[in-house]
Design a protein around this motif. Structure first.
Motif, PDB file in Angstrom:
ATOM      1  N   MET A  74       0.851  -1.178   0.000  1.00  0.00           N
ATOM      2  CA  MET A  74       0.000   0.000   0.000  1.00  0.00           C
ATOM      3  C   MET A  74       0.897   1.241   0.000  1.00  0.00           C
ATOM      4  SD  MET A  74      -2.885   1.213   2.779  1.00  0.00           S
ATOM      5  CE  MET A  74      -3.870  -0.229   2.558  1.00  0.00           C
ATOM      6  N   ASN A  75       0.585   2.202  -0.862  1.00  0.00           N
ATOM      7  CA  ASN A  75       1.390   3.414  -0.906  1.00  0.00           C
ATOM      8  C   ASN A  75       0.717   4.549  -0.142  1.00  0.00           C
ATOM      9  OD1 ASN A  75      -0.536   4.638  -2.589  1.00  0.00           O
ATOM     10  ND2 ASN A  75       0.521   4.001  -4.450  1.00  0.00           N
ATOM     11  N   LEU A  76       1.411   5.662  -0.034  1.00  0.00           N
ATOM     12  CA  LEU A  76       0.925   6.798   0.744  1.00  0.00           C
ATOM     13  C   LEU A  76      -0.405   7.322   0.218  1.00  0.00           C
ATOM     14  CD1 LEU A  76       1.829   8.615   3.102  1.00  0.00           C
ATOM     15  CD2 LEU A  76       2.830  10.132   1.410  1.00  0.00           C
TER      16      LEU A  76
ATOM     17  N   ASP B 264      -0.170   2.902   8.438  1.00  0.00           N
ATOM     18  CA  ASP B 264      -0.683   1.602   8.820  1.00  0.00           C
ATOM     19  C   ASP B 264      -0.199   1.333  10.250  1.00  0.00           C
ATOM     20  OD1 ASP B 264      -1.741  -1.180   7.993  1.00  0.00           O
ATOM     21  OD2 ASP B 264       0.264  -1.569   8.802  1.00  0.00           O
ATOM     22  N   GLN B 265      -0.999   0.664  11.066  1.00  0.00           N
ATOM     23  CA  GLN B 265      -0.656   0.432  12.478  1.00  0.00           C
ATOM     24  C   GLN B 265       0.694  -0.261  12.623  1.00  0.00           C
ATOM     25  OE1 GLN B 265      -2.389   1.574  15.141  1.00  0.00           O
ATOM     26  NE2 GLN B 265      -0.827   0.791  16.508  1.00  0.00           N
ATOM     27  N   SER B 266       0.998  -1.229  11.794  1.00  0.00           N
ATOM     28  CA  SER B 266       2.269  -1.948  11.929  1.00  0.00           C
ATOM     29  C   SER B 266       3.448  -1.044  11.560  1.00  0.00           C
ATOM     30  CB  SER B 266       2.278  -3.211  11.073  1.00  0.00           C
ATOM     31  OG  SER B 266       2.173  -2.886   9.700  1.00  0.00           O
ATOM     32  N   VAL B 267       3.271  -0.173  10.556  1.00  0.00           N
ATOM     33  CA  VAL B 267       4.323   0.780  10.191  1.00  0.00           C
ATOM     34  C   VAL B 267       4.529   1.771  11.330  1.00  0.00           C
ATOM     35  CG1 VAL B 267       4.954   2.628   8.598  1.00  0.00           C
ATOM     36  CG2 VAL B 267       3.924   0.538   7.722  1.00  0.00           C
ATOM     37  N   TYR B 268       3.418   2.229  11.917  1.00  0.00           N
ATOM     38  CA  TYR B 268       3.493   3.149  13.045  1.00  0.00           C
ATOM     39  C   TYR B 268       4.277   2.514  14.198  1.00  0.00           C
ATOM     40  CZ  TYR B 268       2.025   5.959  17.038  1.00  0.00           C
ATOM     41  OH  TYR B 268       2.021   6.726  18.164  1.00  0.00           O
TER      42      TYR B 268
ATOM     43  N   PRO C 233       8.204  10.156   3.664  1.00  0.00           N
ATOM     44  CA  PRO C 233       8.159   8.900   2.910  1.00  0.00           C
ATOM     45  C   PRO C 233       9.395   8.778   2.023  1.00  0.00           C
ATOM     46  CG  PRO C 233       6.557  10.479   2.055  1.00  0.00           C
ATOM     47  CD  PRO C 233       7.201  11.121   3.232  1.00  0.00           C
ATOM     48  N   SER C 234       9.862   7.558   1.854  1.00  0.00           N
ATOM     49  CA  SER C 234      10.999   7.308   0.971  1.00  0.00           C
ATOM     50  C   SER C 234      10.719   6.048   0.159  1.00  0.00           C
ATOM     51  CB  SER C 234      12.285   7.143   1.785  1.00  0.00           C
ATOM     52  OG  SER C 234      12.287   5.914   2.472  1.00  0.00           O
ATOM     53  N   GLN C 235      11.587   5.733  -0.754  1.00  0.00           N
ATOM     54  CA  GLN C 235      11.401   4.530  -1.566  1.00  0.00           C
ATOM     55  C   GLN C 235      11.463   3.264  -0.716  1.00  0.00           C
ATOM     56  OE1 GLN C 235      14.334   4.839  -4.652  1.00  0.00           O
ATOM     57  NE2 GLN C 235      12.976   6.013  -5.985  1.00  0.00           N
ATOM     58  N   ASP C 236      12.141   3.345   0.430  1.00  0.00           N
ATOM     59  CA  ASP C 236      12.297   2.186   1.304  1.00  0.00           C
ATOM     60  C   ASP C 236      11.311   2.186   2.469  1.00  0.00           C
ATOM     61  OD1 ASP C 236      14.489   1.277  -0.228  1.00  0.00           O
ATOM     62  OD2 ASP C 236      15.815   2.638   0.860  1.00  0.00           O
ATOM     63  N   GLY C 237      10.320   3.047   2.445  1.00  0.00           N
ATOM     64  CA  GLY C 237       9.354   3.154   3.541  1.00  0.00           C
ATOM     65  C   GLY C 237       9.288   4.579   4.041  1.00  0.00           C
ATOM     66  N   PHE C 238       9.807   4.812   5.240  1.00  0.00           N
ATOM     67  CA  PHE C 238       9.827   6.147   5.825  1.00  0.00           C
ATOM     68  C   PHE C 238      11.196   6.402   6.423  1.00  0.00           C
ATOM     69  CE2 PHE C 238       5.397   4.861   5.900  1.00  0.00           C
ATOM     70  CZ  PHE C 238       4.778   5.982   5.360  1.00  0.00           C
ATOM     71  N   ALA C 239      11.531   7.682   6.586  1.00  0.00           N
ATOM     72  CA  ALA C 239      12.813   8.051   7.166  1.00  0.00           C
ATOM     73  C   ALA C 239      12.620   9.235   8.102  1.00  0.00           C
ATOM     74  CB  ALA C 239      13.807   8.409   6.058  1.00  0.00           C
ATOM     75  N   PHE C 240      13.434   9.282   9.154  1.00  0.00           N
ATOM     76  CA  PHE C 240      13.456  10.452  10.020  1.00  0.00           C
ATOM     77  C   PHE C 240      14.346  11.489   9.356  1.00  0.00           C
ATOM     78  CE2 PHE C 240      13.170   7.087  13.485  1.00  0.00           C
ATOM     79  CZ  PHE C 240      11.804   7.229  13.636  1.00  0.00           C
ATOM     80  N   CYS C 241      13.811  12.674   9.130  1.00  0.00           N
ATOM     81  CA  CYS C 241      14.654  13.723   8.553  1.00  0.00           C
ATOM     82  C   CYS C 241      15.088  14.728   9.612  1.00  0.00           C
ATOM     83  CB  CYS C 241      13.957  14.426   7.384  1.00  0.00           C
ATOM     84  SG  CYS C 241      12.512  15.374   7.842  1.00  0.00           S
TER      85      CYS C 241
END
Length: 143
Positions: A1-3, A52-56, A119-127
């Protein structure tokens, strides 16, 4: 699932409330805030991200890991450096040194942190990690 697909239901619901948002003056209030703080040139995402809850749960675990590492570094610095050395290391003005609570720095019980996530190509990143304690408000004197 994408953003986009994750947020589609939320965005449709928000758009369905457009008349209510307009009637309560939200647009005008946001515009007034932007003008008052001269934030009209500040780039930002137009909508908050939904996860998504698991991503969170994964992001929370990663954030806790970052904070834990920072806590360990801070404890080590407090153990090895003087108050003045710490102030110099963190670029704090000398007049703030008396307000440094080194006991809290070691306990790390009252930390407020916010992670900016993209969001990034690999999921999410802290900037960016915004971490503060009770003396953080003194930074505002530089504004």
């Amino acid at each position: 699932m994408n953003l986009t697909s994750m947020n589609k239901k939320w965005l449709c619901g928000l758009l369905g409330q457009q008349a209510h948002v307009t009637a309560c003056g939200a647009v005008e209030k946001v515009n007034e805030f932007i003008q008052a703080h001269r934030a009209h040139r500040t780039p930002f995402l137009p909508t908050p991200l939904m996860f998504d809850q698991s991503v969170y749960a994964q992001l929370v675990a990663a954030a806790r890991g970052v904070l834990s590492a920072q806590n360990n570094i801070l404890r080590r610095l407090v153990a090895e450096c003087s108050r003045d050395q710490l102030a110099q290391l963190f670029h704090l003005p000398a007049d703030l040194v008396p307000f440094m609570d080194l006991e809290e720095a070691v306990r790390c019980e009252h930390v407020v942190a916010r992670f900016d996530i993209v969001p990034s190509q690999d999921g999410f990143a802290f900037c960016e990690v915004n971490r503060d304690t009770s003396i953080g408000g003194f930074e505002l004197t530089d504004c």
